[in-house]
Design a protein around this motif. Structure first.
Motif, short mmCIF file in Angstrom:
data_model
loop_
_atom_site.label_atom_id
_atom_site.label_comp_id
_atom_site.label_asym_id
_atom_site.label_seq_id
_atom_site.Cartn_x
_atom_site.Cartn_y
_atom_site.Cartn_z
N GLN A 448 -23.10 -141.54 -12.51
CA GLN A 448 -22.38 -140.93 -13.64
C GLN A 448 -23.17 -139.75 -14.19
O GLN A 448 -22.58 -138.73 -14.57
CB GLN A 448 -22.15 -141.98 -14.73
CG GLN A 448 -21.09 -143.00 -14.37
CD GLN A 448 -20.92 -144.07 -15.43
OE1 GLN A 448 -21.89 -144.47 -16.09
NE2 GLN A 448 -19.70 -144.54 -15.61
N LEU A 449 -24.49 -139.87 -14.23
CA LEU A 449 -25.33 -138.76 -14.67
C LEU A 449 -25.16 -137.56 -13.74
O LEU A 449 -25.02 -136.41 -14.19
CB LEU A 449 -26.79 -139.19 -14.69
CG LEU A 449 -27.30 -139.93 -15.93
CD1 LEU A 449 -28.67 -140.55 -15.65
CD2 LEU A 449 -27.38 -139.01 -17.13
N ALA A 450 -25.18 -137.83 -12.43
CA ALA A 450 -25.04 -136.74 -11.46
C ALA A 450 -23.67 -136.09 -11.54
O ALA A 450 -23.53 -134.87 -11.44
CB ALA A 450 -25.29 -137.27 -10.04
N ASN A 451 -22.63 -136.92 -11.76
CA ASN A 451 -21.28 -136.37 -11.84
C ASN A 451 -21.10 -135.52 -13.08
O ASN A 451 -20.43 -134.48 -13.05
CB ASN A 451 -20.25 -137.51 -11.82
CG ASN A 451 -18.83 -136.99 -11.72
OD1 ASN A 451 -18.50 -136.27 -10.78
ND2 ASN A 451 -18.00 -137.34 -12.67
N PHE A 452 -21.71 -135.94 -14.20
CA PHE A 452 -21.57 -135.12 -15.40
C PHE A 452 -22.33 -133.79 -15.23
O PHE A 452 -21.92 -132.76 -15.77
CB PHE A 452 -21.94 -135.94 -16.64
CG PHE A 452 -23.10 -135.49 -17.47
CD1 PHE A 452 -23.06 -134.29 -18.17
CD2 PHE A 452 -24.24 -136.28 -17.59
CE1 PHE A 452 -24.13 -133.90 -18.97
CE2 PHE A 452 -25.30 -135.90 -18.39
CZ PHE A 452 -25.25 -134.69 -19.07
N MET A 453 -23.39 -133.80 -14.41
CA MET A 453 -24.07 -132.54 -14.10
C MET A 453 -23.17 -131.64 -13.25
O MET A 453 -23.13 -130.42 -13.42
CB MET A 453 -25.35 -132.82 -13.32
CG MET A 453 -26.64 -132.75 -14.08
SD MET A 453 -26.90 -131.25 -15.04
CE MET A 453 -26.33 -131.78 -16.65
N ALA A 454 -22.43 -132.25 -12.32
CA ALA A 454 -21.48 -131.49 -11.50
C ALA A 454 -20.41 -130.85 -12.38
O ALA A 454 -19.97 -129.72 -12.13
CB ALA A 454 -20.85 -132.39 -10.45
N ILE A 455 -20.00 -131.56 -13.42
CA ILE A 455 -18.99 -131.03 -14.35
C ILE A 455 -19.53 -129.82 -15.10
O ILE A 455 -18.84 -128.81 -15.28
CB ILE A 455 -18.54 -132.12 -15.34
CG1 ILE A 455 -17.82 -133.24 -14.59
CG2 ILE A 455 -17.62 -131.54 -16.42
CD1 ILE A 455 -17.53 -134.47 -15.43
N ILE A 456 -20.79 -129.91 -15.55
CA ILE A 456 -21.40 -128.76 -16.23
C ILE A 456 -21.48 -127.58 -15.27
O ILE A 456 -21.17 -126.43 -15.63
CB ILE A 456 -22.81 -129.11 -16.76
CG1 ILE A 456 -22.77 -130.36 -17.64
CG2 ILE A 456 -23.41 -127.93 -17.51
CD1 ILE A 456 -21.92 -130.24 -18.87
N ALA A 457 -21.90 -127.85 -14.05
CA ALA A 457 -22.01 -126.80 -13.03
C ALA A 457 -20.66 -126.12 -12.78
O ALA A 457 -20.58 -124.91 -12.58
CB ALA A 457 -22.55 -127.38 -11.73
N ASN A 458 -19.58 -126.91 -12.83
CA ASN A 458 -18.22 -126.40 -12.59
C ASN A 458 -17.56 -125.83 -13.85
O ASN A 458 -16.42 -125.39 -13.80
CB ASN A 458 -17.32 -127.51 -12.03
CG ASN A 458 -17.70 -127.91 -10.63
OD1 ASN A 458 -18.27 -127.12 -9.88
ND2 ASN A 458 -17.38 -129.14 -10.25
N ARG A 459 -18.25 -125.89 -14.95
CA ARG A 459 -17.73 -125.40 -16.23
C ARG A 459 -16.48 -126.17 -16.67
O ARG A 459 -15.49 -125.62 -17.15
CB ARG A 459 -17.41 -123.92 -16.21
CG ARG A 459 -18.60 -122.96 -16.32
CD ARG A 459 -19.51 -122.97 -15.14
NE ARG A 459 -20.51 -121.87 -15.20
CZ ARG A 459 -21.55 -121.79 -14.38
NH1 ARG A 459 -21.77 -122.71 -13.45
NH2 ARG A 459 -22.40 -120.77 -14.49
N GLY A 460 -16.50 -127.52 -16.44
CA GLY A 460 -15.46 -128.33 -17.06
C GLY A 460 -14.56 -129.15 -16.17
O GLY A 460 -13.65 -129.80 -16.68
N TYR A 461 -14.77 -129.16 -14.87
CA TYR A 461 -13.92 -129.99 -14.01
C TYR A 461 -14.76 -130.69 -12.95
O TYR A 461 -15.91 -130.35 -12.71
CB TYR A 461 -12.83 -129.15 -13.33
CG TYR A 461 -13.33 -128.23 -12.23
CD1 TYR A 461 -13.45 -128.67 -10.92
CD2 TYR A 461 -13.70 -126.91 -12.51
CE1 TYR A 461 -13.91 -127.83 -9.91
CE2 TYR A 461 -14.16 -126.06 -11.51
CZ TYR A 461 -14.27 -126.54 -10.22
OH TYR A 461 -14.74 -125.71 -9.23
#
Length: 653
Positions: A448-461
């Protein structure tokens, strides 16, 4: 009318029974297989399981031949038990136990007597098989691991039990099934379809040929090959970095949701769960309640997220309009809140805006932002639910839907919880302010931590994290190609990313960067408590780090959790940098980090979890059988070879 009704019903019923009997006995020969069971032997033909490859086409898991000794208890006659046991190197007590188990299963049906003989054992037994009536050899294929890592990714193969057989009619006694990891998630695809041969026997129980000339026989269909999203070299490197540590590493490709590495520590060599010693080795792993090598921390361990959660606190506060990127908060090295309580802060203090608050990880700023978020609404319960709804749009507090058979939801608290805990109290944002900095009631798994980092990297998705990249002849589930958007406007991600970029340049991760790579990250330190001898004891903090890189057009998002690893920059930070550099550059420039992480150990911290009398007897050894000396020697050998090549190259130049 009444006089004719009863005879009419009798005639109709009798006619239906006669028609059904004619169908079963004359037309439908297939059901004779059951009625003539004593004269027909069923032989199964087991296909090879599908091969497993990494994202770059590297073969990870293949197959090797194996031979099971099968027994039909009723057909065992005049058996020389002593010779039989000597040949198979088992005791007579073992023989009697196995035979009793087979009889309980069925005296007339075959069951596995001794599984997974190797070629030499098979050859010795096959030569004298004719002397042992009621026994025969069933050929199967076992997994042949081409690598000594990735055990939690692959899972393992085991025999089906009665519960599985009762639930799924495909399986019979002695069949193998995938458990855990990819083997379980994609069992139906990997296993293929077994074939069946019906063999006619005469009155002397001798085989005389195929039943009905093979009319009911079916051909075995080989399992499909699968390609994983895992980068084998990155997975291997991550496991090496985590030797003598506990925790998890998850790396994701932001634009696709593909899992690049899924590391749990300690782990084990997957090959130890193959062959005659599989059961013994599994029992050792299962009973290791200290290191828990079978426990996939990357998916199952729920930790307080610590300071990385401040990123989410900031995003929700921006979306709710209670702060802006220019909002200033004064920090006097701590934050005073409910009933004179004081939360320490290690930033440099003064008046901070969002940008500096991120890279210096200011508790005061984000506590203020959180309290404003909760106190925005008169109904604080409603406010908490609004806050929780934003977080759940990041995939938090819920099962993520990835294609692995295990996982935990983590925890995002809501009004129901706090109304129960503080029943009769007038609680507000200050009461639950610990949530602001990822302590409180919030829990997250490494994935979940890694996925929320992916969301930040994608600017929201984000796309649901998944481990399958390609299945031969199949289409990947469309749910892994479905875009999920958070409740946070895209514009609010930019100031957050700017602050995360400076975490490496002048913040809490200063000095952890790699040359030529623009990394955005966030350090984390989470308090760690455990029950020891019935008492709640404060242990060494967990080390946490989350990041993505490069800053623009990100290719990797990562979360590293090291249990009892002190602060974020001490263990998790360097490991994060090394993993990013390994993936993006395929080589390591931070040799100082690499040496310290590969050779470093936290076993002394884990000793504290044991009663004193166990500390010397258990942890002076390796973490059970999870980390082998062979693995460490292999790493040292690779380094020596690399050094020799560099020296040879220098001489040539």
């Amino acid at each position: 009318m009444r006089k004719t009704l009863l005879p009419f019903l009798v005639i109709i019923t009798a006619s239906l029974l006669l028609i059904r009997l004619f169908y079963l006995q004359v037309i439908d020969d297939s059901l004779r297989l059951k009625s003539e069971n004593n004269a027909i032997k069923i032989n199964y033909v087991y296909p090879e399981r599908g091969y497993i490859y990494d994202r770059n086409g590297k073969l990870l898991v293949a197959n090797q031949p194996s031979y099971d000794i099968m027994v039909i208890p009723r057909e065992t006659k005049d058996l020389d038990v002593k010779q039989f046991c000597t040949l198979l190197n088992i005791t007579e007590a073992d023989f009697n136990k196995k035979m009793e188990k087979a009889r309980i299963y069925s005296p007339m049906l075959p069951s596995v007597f001794l599984p997974q003989l190797n070629k030499i054992e098979y050859a010795a037994f096959q030569e004298k098989l004719r002397r042992f009536s009621g026994f025969y050899i069933q050929k199967r294929s076992l997994r042949d691991y081409q690598v000594n890592y990735g055990a939690n990714v692959f899972g393992f193969i085991t025999q089906v039990n009665e519960k599985i057989i009762a639930k799924n009619k495909y399986y019979v006694g002695g069949d193998l099934i995938g458990k855990q990891g990819v083997e379980e998630s994609y069992e139906k695809i990997l296993r293929g379809q077994k074939g069946v041969r019906y063999v006619q026997k005469d009155k002397f129980n001798r085989e005389i040929g195929s039943y009905k000339d093979g009319k009911f026989d079916t051909i075995a269909k080989q399992g499909e090959d699968v390609t994983l999203t895992i980068d084998a070299e990155l997975q291997k490197y991550g496991e090496e970095l985590m030797i003598n540590k506990r925790g998890g590493i998850v790396a994701i490709e932001p634009k696709t949701g593909e899992i690049l590495a899924l590391v749990t520590a300690p782990s084990y060599d997957p090959a130890i769960l193959v062959g005659r010693k599989r059961s013994t080795n599994y029992t050792k792993l299962y009973r290791d309640s200290i290191a828990k090598p079978l426990y996939d921390r990357s998916l199952l361990a729920e930790y307080p997220p610590g300071s990385p959660f401040k990123i989410l606190t900031g995003l929700v506060a921006l979306q709710e309009g209670v702060i802006s990127d220019s909002t200033r908060v004064s920090c006097r090295h701590g934050f005073s809140y409910a009933r004179g309580r004081f939360m320490k802060c290690h930033c440099h203090g003064g008046s901070l805006q969002l940008h500096r608050a991120i890279y210096e990880s200011c508790n005061s700023f984000f506590s203020t932002a959180y309290i404003r978020t909760i106190n925005k609404y008169r109904d604080h319960g409603y406010a908490v639910d609004v806050w929780a709804k934003h977080l759940k749009s990041f995939g938090l507090g819920e099962f993520m839907g990835y294609d692995l058979p295990t996982g935990r939801k983590g925890k995002i608290p809501n009004s129901k919880l706090y109304n129960k805990v503080y029943k009769g109290w007038k609680w507000d944002g200050k009461t639950i302010v610990s949530n602001a900095i990822g302590q409180g009631e919030v829990l997250m798994t490494p994935i979940q931590l890694a996925n929320f980092m992916a969301i930040i990297a994608n600017r929201g998705y984000y796309y649901t994290p998944h481990i399958i990249k390609k299945i031969e002849g199949e289409i990947i589930d469309k749910s892994y190609r479905t875009k999920h958007t958070t409740t946070i406007d895209k514009k609010y991600f930019y100031p957050i990313i700017s602050g995360m970029f400076d975490v490496y340049n002048k913040g809490t991760a200063h000095g952890l960067g790699a040359v030529g790579i623009e990394i955005c990250g966030k350090t984390g330190t989470a308090e760690n408590f455990a029950k020891i001898n019935g008492k709640r004891v404060k242990l060494q903090d967990h080390s946490i780090f989350v990041a993505f890189a490069p800053k623009d057009n990100p290719k990797i998002a990562i979360a590293v959790e090291v249990e009892n690893g002190y602060w974020g920059a001490r263990w998790a930070g360097p490991i994060t940098t090394l993993m990013i550099e390994k993936y993006l550059n395929k080589k390591i420039s931070r040799i100082d980090f690499e040496k310290r992480m590969l050779e470093g150990s936290l076993k002394s911290q884990y000793d504290k979890l044991l009663p004193q009398k166990q500390q010397d007897s258990i942890f002076r050894k390796k973490d059970s059988i999870s980390v082998s000396k062979k693995r460490l020697d292999s790493i040292a050998k690779e380094k020596t070879l690399k050094k020799a090549k560099l020296e040879d190259s220098a001489k040539e130049n």
